[in-house]
Scaffold this motif. Structure first.
Motif, PDB file in Angstrom:
ATOM      1  N   ARG A 223     -11.476  -2.509  -4.991  1.00 21.15           N
ATOM      2  CA  ARG A 223     -10.772  -2.053  -3.800  1.00 21.15           C
ATOM      3  C   ARG A 223      -9.288  -2.429  -3.856  1.00 21.15           C
ATOM      4  NH1 ARG A 223     -13.994  -3.234   1.656  1.00 21.15           N
ATOM      5  NH2 ARG A 223     -12.228  -1.969   2.380  1.00 21.15           N
ATOM      6  N   ALA A 224      -8.991  -3.624  -4.360  1.00 23.20           N
ATOM      7  CA  ALA A 224      -7.599  -4.063  -4.476  1.00 23.20           C
ATOM      8  C   ALA A 224      -6.826  -3.157  -5.425  1.00 23.20           C
ATOM      9  CB  ALA A 224      -7.546  -5.509  -4.957  1.00 23.20           C
ATOM     10  N   HIS A 225      -7.487  -2.728  -6.490  1.00 17.16           N
ATOM     11  CA  HIS A 225      -6.836  -1.856  -7.472  1.00 17.16           C
ATOM     12  C   HIS A 225      -6.432  -0.529  -6.840  1.00 17.16           C
ATOM     13  CE1 HIS A 225      -5.947   0.403 -11.054  1.00 17.16           C
ATOM     14  NE2 HIS A 225      -6.970   1.213 -10.849  1.00 17.16           N
ATOM     15  N   VAL A 226      -7.356   0.099  -6.129  1.00 12.60           N
ATOM     16  CA  VAL A 226      -7.059   1.398  -5.532  1.00 12.60           C
ATOM     17  C   VAL A 226      -5.985   1.260  -4.458  1.00 12.60           C
ATOM     18  CG1 VAL A 226      -7.999   3.371  -4.282  1.00 12.60           C
ATOM     19  CG2 VAL A 226      -9.373   2.248  -6.052  1.00 12.60           C
ATOM     20  N   ARG A 227      -6.061   0.202  -3.657  1.00 16.99           N
ATOM     21  CA  ARG A 227      -5.034  -0.031  -2.629  1.00 16.99           C
ATOM     22  C   ARG A 227      -3.662  -0.231  -3.258  1.00 16.99           C
ATOM     23  NH1 ARG A 227      -8.698  -3.528  -0.163  1.00 16.99           N
ATOM     24  NH2 ARG A 227      -7.527  -5.304  -0.949  1.00 16.99           N
ATOM     25  N   TYR A 228      -3.625  -0.983  -4.353  1.00 15.86           N
ATOM     26  CA  TYR A 228      -2.358  -1.260  -5.020  1.00 15.86           C
ATOM     27  C   TYR A 228      -1.725   0.030  -5.542  1.00 15.86           C
ATOM     28  CZ  TYR A 228       0.966  -3.004  -8.488  1.00 15.86           C
ATOM     29  OH  TYR A 228       2.102  -3.243  -9.219  1.00 15.86           O
ATOM     30  N   VAL A 229      -2.535   0.868  -6.160  1.00 19.60           N
ATOM     31  CA  VAL A 229      -2.026   2.131  -6.698  1.00 19.60           C
ATOM     32  C   VAL A 229      -1.463   2.997  -5.575  1.00 19.60           C
ATOM     33  CG1 VAL A 229      -2.711   4.330  -7.739  1.00 19.60           C
ATOM     34  CG2 VAL A 229      -3.475   2.174  -8.757  1.00 19.60           C
ATOM     35  N   ALA A 230      -2.222   3.125  -4.485  1.00 22.57           N
ATOM     36  CA  ALA A 230      -1.773   3.953  -3.372  1.00 22.57           C
ATOM     37  C   ALA A 230      -0.468   3.430  -2.777  1.00 22.57           C
ATOM     38  CB  ALA A 230      -2.853   4.016  -2.297  1.00 22.57           C
ATOM     39  N   GLN A 231      -0.376   2.125  -2.560  1.00 24.00           N
ATOM     40  CA  GLN A 231       0.834   1.555  -1.976  1.00 24.00           C
ATOM     41  C   GLN A 231       2.021   1.680  -2.927  1.00 24.00           C
ATOM     42  OE1 GLN A 231       1.195   0.417   1.275  1.00 24.00           O
ATOM     43  NE2 GLN A 231       3.331   0.645   0.601  1.00 24.00           N
ATOM     44  N   SER A 232       1.783   1.525  -4.210  1.00 21.22           N
ATOM     45  CA  SER A 232       2.858   1.659  -5.194  1.00 21.22           C
ATOM     46  C   SER A 232       3.419   3.069  -5.192  1.00 21.22           C
ATOM     47  CB  SER A 232       2.336   1.298  -6.589  1.00 21.22           C
ATOM     48  OG  SER A 232       1.911  -0.049  -6.637  1.00 21.22           O
ATOM     49  N   LEU A 233       2.547   4.062  -5.095  1.00 20.17           N
ATOM     50  CA  LEU A 233       3.011   5.445  -5.047  1.00 20.17           C
ATOM     51  C   LEU A 233       3.799   5.711  -3.764  1.00 20.17           C
ATOM     52  CD1 LEU A 233      -0.082   7.381  -6.452  1.00 20.17           C
ATOM     53  CD2 LEU A 233       2.111   6.984  -7.588  1.00 20.17           C
ATOM     54  N   ARG A 234       3.339   5.146  -2.670  1.00 17.77           N
ATOM     55  CA  ARG A 234       4.089   5.293  -1.410  1.00 17.77           C
ATOM     56  C   ARG A 234       5.491   4.703  -1.543  1.00 17.77           C
ATOM     57  NH1 ARG A 234       0.993   6.812   3.003  1.00 17.77           N
ATOM     58  NH2 ARG A 234      -1.274   6.509   2.837  1.00 17.77           N
ATOM     59  N   ASP A 235       5.574   3.538  -2.171  1.00 25.34           N
ATOM     60  CA  ASP A 235       6.877   2.876  -2.339  1.00 25.34           C
ATOM     61  C   ASP A 235       7.812   3.727  -3.193  1.00 25.34           C
ATOM     62  OD1 ASP A 235       5.928   0.778  -0.839  1.00 25.34           O
ATOM     63  OD2 ASP A 235       5.487  -0.516  -2.567  1.00 25.34           O
ATOM     64  N   ILE A 236       7.272   4.285  -4.278  1.00 32.28           N
ATOM     65  CA  ILE A 236       8.095   5.129  -5.146  1.00 32.28           C
ATOM     66  C   ILE A 236       8.555   6.377  -4.403  1.00 32.28           C
ATOM     67  CG2 ILE A 236       8.031   6.629  -7.192  1.00 32.28           C
ATOM     68  CD1 ILE A 236       6.237   4.565  -8.511  1.00 32.28           C
ATOM     69  N   GLU A 237       7.643   6.939  -3.616  1.00 32.74           N
ATOM     70  CA  GLU A 237       7.983   8.148  -2.869  1.00 32.74           C
ATOM     71  C   GLU A 237       9.106   7.881  -1.869  1.00 32.74           C
ATOM     72  OE1 GLU A 237       5.575  11.854  -0.806  1.00 32.74           O
ATOM     73  OE2 GLU A 237       4.615   9.893  -0.983  1.00 32.74           O
ATOM     74  N   VAL A 238       9.085   6.717  -1.231  1.00 27.83           N
ATOM     75  CA  VAL A 238      10.138   6.359  -0.273  1.00 27.83           C
ATOM     76  C   VAL A 238      11.467   6.157  -0.990  1.00 27.83           C
ATOM     77  CG1 VAL A 238      10.943   4.560   1.293  1.00 27.83           C
ATOM     78  CG2 VAL A 238       8.582   5.358   1.429  1.00 27.83           C
ATOM     79  N   GLN A 239      11.433   5.460  -2.122  1.00 30.03           N
ATOM     80  CA  GLN A 239      12.656   5.125  -2.842  1.00 30.03           C
ATOM     81  C   GLN A 239      13.259   6.331  -3.559  1.00 30.03           C
ATOM     82  OE1 GLN A 239      11.524   1.916  -5.443  1.00 30.03           O
ATOM     83  NE2 GLN A 239      10.895   0.585  -3.746  1.00 30.03           N
ATOM     84  N   GLU A 240      12.409   7.161  -4.155  1.00 31.84           N
ATOM     85  CA  GLU A 240      12.907   8.256  -4.985  1.00 31.84           C
ATOM     86  C   GLU A 240      12.745   9.621  -4.332  1.00 31.84           C
ATOM     87  OE1 GLU A 240      11.165   7.915  -8.859  1.00 31.84           O
ATOM     88  OE2 GLU A 240      11.644   5.773  -9.027  1.00 31.84           O
ATOM     89  N   GLN A 241      12.189   9.644  -3.137  1.00 36.77           N
ATOM     90  CA  GLN A 241      12.012  10.878  -2.362  1.00 36.77           C
ATOM     91  C   GLN A 241      10.961  11.838  -2.942  1.00 36.77           C
ATOM     92  OE1 GLN A 241      13.640  10.993   0.615  1.00 36.77           O
ATOM     93  NE2 GLN A 241      14.282   8.960  -0.055  1.00 36.77           N
ATOM     94  N   SER A 242      10.312  11.447  -4.010  1.00 35.85           N
ATOM     95  CA  SER A 242       9.284  12.320  -4.582  1.00 35.85           C
ATOM     96  C   SER A 242       8.449  11.546  -5.601  1.00 35.85           C
ATOM     97  CB  SER A 242       9.920  13.556  -5.254  1.00 35.85           C
ATOM     98  OG  SER A 242      10.629  13.145  -6.418  1.00 35.85           O
TER      99      SER A 242
END
Length: 250
Positions: A223-242
């Motif tokens: 569960r930690a792995h899937v949460r980490y991946v999802a949050q990491s993608l959200r962070d990248i999307e915020v920083q890089e807009q895509s």
């Protein structure tokens, strides 16, 4: 894959008992969608029944839509749940919006966490062999496409080791969406030093907990792995807009 064993029950006809034995393997996830059934000769030897009884059982299962027989190849387990095709409008809608990607991760977190716990409890040594083989195949793989395929194979091996037929078949029906979510994580994160080490660590924690038969740790790690991946993608999307979307990988 588990083997058929034991004589057919006397409370059923011989053909019905053979069919029930095969159904039990499917429900136990020893036979997953797409898997090939043992040959007629193997079924005859393991169950001590005639070829006519085996063929009657297979014909019954085929009539129910549980298996399909391919000429010259044998009989295979059918998908028990409808699987959306990539070109269907609903699938295109899912793949065209990033929010759906995070919906998939939310579902994966729950289902794969449970699968990891069950795999640690119920997995056989053969299951652990395939999980370990899939885990090792991910190491040092640099090509994103092959890494995505091997990453998915690792998680799929864990699901099958859960020996929960409903869980296996539900995730099988979501295979396209799950594959796209795995590919998105690989293409967006695996080449970045800020994320790759943690993802590798998570995979190792999942593998170790399962093969050491530690269900609580296995569930927590998955569960930690899937949460980490999802949050990491959200962070990248915020920083890089895509982010690279799953639909762009096809």
């Amino acid at each position: 894959m588990s083997s058929l064993s034991g004589a057919p029950s006397t409370s059923l006809t011989t053909a019905q008992a053979v069919a029930r034995s095969i159904e039990a393997l499917i429900l136990d996830a020893a036979l997953a969608p797409g898997d090939k059934l043992p040959s007629e000769r193997q079924l005859m030897a393991r169950l001590g029944v005639s070829r006519a009884m085996v063929r009657e059982a297979l014909k019954s299962l085929q009539g129910q839509g549980v298996i399909e027989t391919r000429h010259g190849q044998g009989s295979f387990v059918c998908d028990t749940l409808a699987k959306p095709e990539d070109n269907e409008p609903l699938m295109q809608l899912f793949l065209g919006h990033n929010r759906t990607l995070y919906d998939v991760y939310e579902v994966r977190e729950q289902l794969e966490g449970q699968a990891a716990a069950l795999a640690a409890e119920r997995g056989s040594e053969q299951d652990f062999y395939w999980i370990t083989k899939a885990f090792n195949a991910m190491k040092d793989e640099k090509d994103p496409q092959r890494l995505a395929e091997r990453d998915h194979a690792f998680h799929q091996a864990i699901v099958e080791a859960s020996h929960n037929g409903v869980l296996v078949h539900i995730l099988s029906s979501l295979k396209g969406l799950v594959q796209h979510s795995v590919a998105a994580s690989v293409y967006n994160l695996s080449h970045r030093d800020a994320f790759k080490p943690q993802m590798d660590k998570h995979h190792q924690q999942i593998w170790q907990a399962i093969t050491r038969r530690q269900p609580v740790k296995a569930q927590r790690a998955a569960r930690a792995h899937v949460r980490y991946v999802a949050q990491s993608l959200r962070d990248i999307e915020v920083q890089e807009q895509s982010i690279i979307r799953a639909s762009e990988l096809l």
